[in-house]
Design a protein around this motif. Sequence first.
Motif, short mmCIF file in Angstrom:
data_model
loop_
_atom_site.label_atom_id
_atom_site.label_comp_id
_atom_site.label_asym_id
_atom_site.label_seq_id
_atom_site.Cartn_x
_atom_site.Cartn_y
_atom_site.Cartn_z
N ILE A 150 0.90 -1.19 -0.12
CA ILE A 150 0.02 -0.02 -0.12
C ILE A 150 0.95 1.31 0.10
CG2 ILE A 150 -1.64 1.41 1.33
CD1 ILE A 150 -2.83 -1.09 -0.12
N ALA A 172 2.06 1.47 -3.22
CA ALA A 172 1.20 1.87 -4.33
C ALA A 172 1.12 3.40 -4.11
CB ALA A 172 -0.10 1.63 -3.85
N ARG A 173 0.97 3.87 -2.91
CA ARG A 173 0.86 5.64 -2.70
C ARG A 173 2.16 6.19 -3.42
NH1 ARG A 173 -3.31 6.53 0.71
NH2 ARG A 173 -3.64 4.88 2.56
N LEU A 213 -0.51 6.67 -6.91
CA LEU A 213 -1.75 6.52 -7.42
C LEU A 213 -2.87 7.38 -6.51
CD1 LEU A 213 -1.63 2.57 -7.43
CD2 LEU A 213 -1.67 4.13 -9.40
N ASN A 231 -6.03 7.99 -3.98
CA ASN A 231 -6.68 7.34 -2.86
C ASN A 231 -7.64 6.35 -3.46
OD1 ASN A 231 -5.19 8.30 -0.63
ND2 ASN A 231 -6.71 10.03 -0.30
N VAL A 272 -6.18 3.15 -4.46
CA VAL A 272 -5.25 2.42 -3.08
C VAL A 272 -6.43 1.88 -2.28
CG1 VAL A 272 -3.56 2.91 -1.26
CG2 VAL A 272 -3.29 4.07 -3.52
N HIS A 273 -7.36 2.59 -1.99
CA HIS A 273 -8.26 2.15 -1.15
C HIS A 273 -9.27 0.80 -1.77
CE1 HIS A 273 -8.14 6.12 1.29
NE2 HIS A 273 -7.29 5.29 1.63
N HIS A 324 -6.84 -1.88 -4.10
CA HIS A 324 -5.88 -2.78 -3.47
C HIS A 324 -6.17 -2.95 -1.95
CE1 HIS A 324 -2.49 -2.04 -6.50
NE2 HIS A 324 -3.48 -0.94 -6.96
#
Lengths: 527, 327
Positions: free
Chosen positions: B220, B223-224, B228, B230, B233-234, B237
Amino acid sequence: MTHLFKSTRTVLLGGAALALAATALNAETLRWARVADALTMDPHSQNEGPTSTFLHHVYETLVSRELDGSLAPRLATDWMIDPEDPTVWIFELREGVTFHNGNAFTAEDVVFSLERVRKESSDFKGLHANVVGAEAVDDYTVRVQMDGPSPLYPQNLTNFFIMDSDWAEENGAETPQDYAAGEEAFTVRNAMGTGPYQLASRDPEVRSVLQHFEGHWDETPEVTEIIYTPITEDATRIAALLSGEVDFVQDVPVQDIARLEQTEGITVTTGPENRTIFFAYDMGSEDLRSASVEGNPFADPLVREAMHLALDRDAIQQVVMRGQSVPGAQNVPPFVNGWDAELDAYGPPDPERARELMAEAGYADGFSVDLNCPNDRYLNDEAICQAFVGMLGQIGIDANLVSQSRSLHFPLIQNDESDFYLLGWGVPPFDSQYVFDFLVHSTEGARGGWNGSNYSDPELDAKIQSLATETDLEARDATIAEIWQQVQEDRVFLMVHNQVLAYAARDGVNVDVDPENQPSMTRVTFD
Amino acid sequence: MLAFILRRIAQSVVVMLVVALISFTLFRFVGDPVASIVGQETSVADREALRERLGLNDPVLVQFAGYVSRALQGDFGISYRLQQPVGELILSRLPATLELALISGFFAFVFGVAFGVYTALNRRGWLSNTIMTVSLIGVSLPTFLIGVLLIWVFAVELQWLPSFGRGEVVDLGWWRTGLLTPSGRASLILPAITLGLYQMTLIMRLVRAEMLEVLRADYIKFARARGLSNRVVHFGHALKNTLVPVITITGLQLGSIIAFSIITETVFQWPGVGALFIQSVQFVDVPVMAAYLMLIALVFVIINLIVDLLYFAVDPRLRVERTPARA
């Protein structure tokens, strides 16, 4: 089996169509809710309150019971003992009555129904045990041959429903449902009577719709359509009334009466029920099963008197029943033949005198015993027992409360396995003989089935038996009074109170309380 | 694979038989059916005759053997209370229970996941705290009380929804559904909430805990770091990786929703198998009680069988271990 499926489906579809037609409710529709549904549409299969109440709208009886307990003509216009033969009852039938399918009602149907109700799988056969046979003299006269003089037989006919004989034969429904058989009887879901309403749709335990039968012989009632919904849960049933989803609730819990009376738009009607609540004890056995002492303390009249002095009926009425009961000392409702105001009167409790009596009887230190009590049968049954346990404690009797479901409680009494118990008793024929037969007479044959007290007196038994055949009603009433006198002196029962019924309806719907809790919607009026 | 399935099915049959035997032994303590079947005027002799005819005097094992052999032929007997064939009776009540269970399961899943994600992402928000507190109340109040409270607010006070029943149903021949009529759908709302509330809080807390766990994971952060959004990501992923245990739990809970709908059905006068069972217990309607317990056992057995098969499909280790054994 397939035709059953089909017929149910058409009934359901018909129900949906009717429901659509009835969405615009008019003043003639009554939405009626009570705790349970009729178990079956078969009129001879279940001798049970909600079933009989429902079926009185579809089927009719020869005689009906008025609110004051007297008999009134229904399908029979007159009935008499044959002047030449006291063992024969003659019924004259109403002319011009038709079944819902258009068949004419004749003596044949009565003879057929009487045969059907006496079959092995009928639940009402006990009420017709003295019948030998019946014959149709002509289309509107029936002779019923009894095995001896039976002056009160018509009193047993208030739940004897007449079925169309042709319809029953066409559908192979000559016998009530047999539990041991593997098939469902046709009559479980189908009905054919002469009643004021006919079954428009039925979804068991969900909703039944009854519509007024245009061809009915009597005046058209104000209620022309009934929507009957069983709602088991007390809180939900009351909520349905408050939210306006039903018009009339028959089974109102005691604890809700006061609050509903305060609620705007709701009227509560109360009235006495044909049911007494009493304690009884094994006074005939040598030994008790559960007592802490040798021998049987209940066999001692002093102990019984002490227990009577310990019972505070007014306290139970005010605290446990919230005012909703009629206390008394004679184990029979006031409107039943044989009730006596003097015998029913009770004095104040006197625990001090009771303790003296206990000491005199040799139980100064008291004793302990099990008290069996149902917890799902009568109004506040368990709470009544709890209250009495406290009162008995004051005189040294340590009652150990065993409260359980009716399906466990009742067999204890019938199998004579309880020392001390609470029981309720209704008197459908409105005559004391019914009380004596089941509760006082020694257990033998058809009598004494609920005599758990083991009370037995051959002389008294002979008197009780004589009631069944005594045709001189004055002499008979005198015998009843004698029997009651002795039953009260021997303290066979410890009577607590008569139950009170409560009905609730939205304002503008008037329903009178029926002592047998079998209200007829034909009597309902709208403002 | 086939051997595994056959073995599991054989075990399931044993489980069913054990359930049937235990329930049969327990029925002796529920009371005497004859006392409920006949009226108070029935003589002692007639009661005894009926008891004999129903085979209630036979030893438990004889009754049990008779029941099993008849049940294998599809004959579950006649209900003592309603006098209808038990198999037919239960089949006619099952759609109501299944619809209620599926809708409340769906409700629990959707709202459980939504609230779970929200409270995980906004840990300090006042709304999150409110949801968490309310859910705590919801999970600790008994179902009966929740049902009565909902009836009081939405049926009696606001008069928005019906207080009892299933509304109007449409008969499809083999299934009677309340989903196709407005009154049927309105009637579903309160019972579905009552039944699904506990499961909803369970799923919500599970999702929240899993989300918090996953949000701390390296991928995560990575990914941030990749920049990417929010949202991706939320939901793309984090949520995806929390769903595996959530789906397992929801599936298993569906069995309990069906089995434990008894109270909700009683409060709302819902004409399903749960309400049927409760009334059968009060009446000592042995044939219905026996068939209902067998049905519930069957539901759990089938769900467990499916779960086992899914593990078999998902977890390669199970397959690997068995291959040499067979060779």
